[in-house]
Scaffold this active site. Structure first.
Site, PDB file in Angstrom:
ATOM      1  N   CYS A   1      -0.989   5.936   9.188  1.00 31.65           N
ATOM      2  CA  CYS A   1      -1.340   4.628   8.630  1.00 31.65           C
ATOM      3  C   CYS A   1      -2.490   4.846   7.655  1.00 31.65           C
ATOM      4  O   CYS A   1      -2.492   5.821   6.910  1.00 31.65           O
ATOM      5  CB  CYS A   1      -1.711   3.655   9.744  1.00 31.65           C
ATOM      6  SG  CYS A   1      -3.071   4.241  10.792  1.00 31.65           S
TER       7      CYS A   1
ATOM      8  N   ARG B   1       0.840  -1.199   0.000  1.00 28.02           N
ATOM      9  CA  ARG B   1       0.000   0.000   0.000  1.00 28.02           C
ATOM     10  C   ARG B   1       0.876   1.250   0.000  1.00 28.02           C
ATOM     11  O   ARG B   1       0.551   2.243  -0.658  1.00 28.02           O
ATOM     12  CB  ARG B   1      -0.937   0.010   1.205  1.00 28.02           C
ATOM     13  CG  ARG B   1      -2.043  -1.044   1.126  1.00 28.02           C
ATOM     14  CD  ARG B   1      -3.026  -0.906   2.281  1.00 28.02           C
ATOM     15  NE  ARG B   1      -3.815   0.310   2.174  1.00 28.02           N
ATOM     16  CZ  ARG B   1      -4.574   0.785   3.154  1.00 28.02           C
ATOM     17  NH1 ARG B   1      -4.619   0.172   4.339  1.00 28.02           N
ATOM     18  NH2 ARG B   1      -5.278   1.894   2.989  1.00 28.02           N
TER      19      ARG B   1
END
Length: 275
Positions: A230, A172
């Protein structure tokens, strides 16, 4: 105070004269809800706390899990029996992300005695119960600001002048895949530091020296300000907790990638390198 507690230590403290308030914050990204698992069996005396509704505000411009309103959060903690002077232990199903979110919120809101059960429910050797307690209301009143909190502009500045860690999975970070947010990639200048590398195969945190070596290897040199983000401020709290174990203070960008990527004017970097 050490921010984590072992199952054996918790067994001993729970049988002592000053047992901690136990919060069950089981949660899985994308579901299923944690309450049915709680009702099927939890630590004796533990109160269920819902991450999506009690440890986060409504999703929107501030991301998928923005911080809750402090008064609403305080009310939820008081209902769970949390007082300013009572020790608190939080746990989840074993991944540690949700428990770390609860730990971070309580510490940010000024509570001094909060720990995460290392390894979560899977580490617990004692009996479980289906009986839900009815705790005496606590008196905890949030006083936000005890831990570092960043907005998007401050996170961008950290990436230029300090160390900004991206706690998501490496794919990601690189932008190879993005299953949730508008666009893949990372904040320019951020360093990939997947949360999964903070723990062993059983979900327990690595030792102090091992964690310190990991973070200093990523650039957390003495005197360098450190911050974490995050996807939506949940697994990033786990990274802040790991840094705390290693003796490295760190701020959290709570809006994280879900907030950053929602604004098409903000820059996005892709690939394995920070820039």
């Amino acid at each position: 105070m050490k921010p984590i507690i072992s199952a054996s230590e918790l067994l001993s403290e729970s049988a002592g004269a000053r047992p901690p308030v136990l919060l069950d914050v089981r949660w899985t990204l994308g579901g299923p809800p944690g309450r049915p698992a709680y009702e099927a069996g939890h630590l004796p005396g533990a109160v269920y706390v819902d991450l999506d509704t009690e440890l986060a505000g409504p999703p929107g411009g501030g991301g998928r899990h923005p911080l809750p309103d402090p008064e609403a959060f305080g009310a939820a903690m008081r209902r769970a029996g949390v007082s300013a002077d009572t020790p608190v232990v939080v746990y989840d199903g074993g991944l540690g992300w949700a428990a770390a979110r609860a730990w971070w919120l309580l510490r940010w809101a000024g509570h001094q005695d909060v720990r995460v059960l290392d390894g979560g429910l899977t580490a617990w050797p004692g009996e479980l119960t289906e009986k839900a307690p009815t705790p005496e209301p606590g008196d905890f009143r949030p006083e936000p600001g005890a831990l570092g909190l960043l907005d998007a502009d401050a996170a961008a500045a950290f990436a230029r002048s300090g160390l900004l860690m991206d706690a998501r999975a490496a794919e990601r970070y690189r932008g190879d895949v993005e299953p949730i947010d508008r666009v893949g990639g990372h904040i320019p200048g951020a360093v990939s530091a997947p949360t999964t590398e903070n723990v062993d195969a059983e979900g327990r945190f690595l030792g102090v020296d091992t964690l310190r070596d990991r973070f200093t290897g990523l650039g957390a040199a003495e005197g360098t300000p450190v911050a974490v983000y995050c996807g939506s401020g949940v697994s990033g709290a786990h990274e802040v907790l790991a840094l705390e174990i290693a003796g490295i203070p760190a701020a959290l960008y709570a809006g994280s990638w879900s907030e950053w990527s929602s604004d098409p004017t903000r820059p996005v970097a892709t690939g394995p390198d920070p820039q």
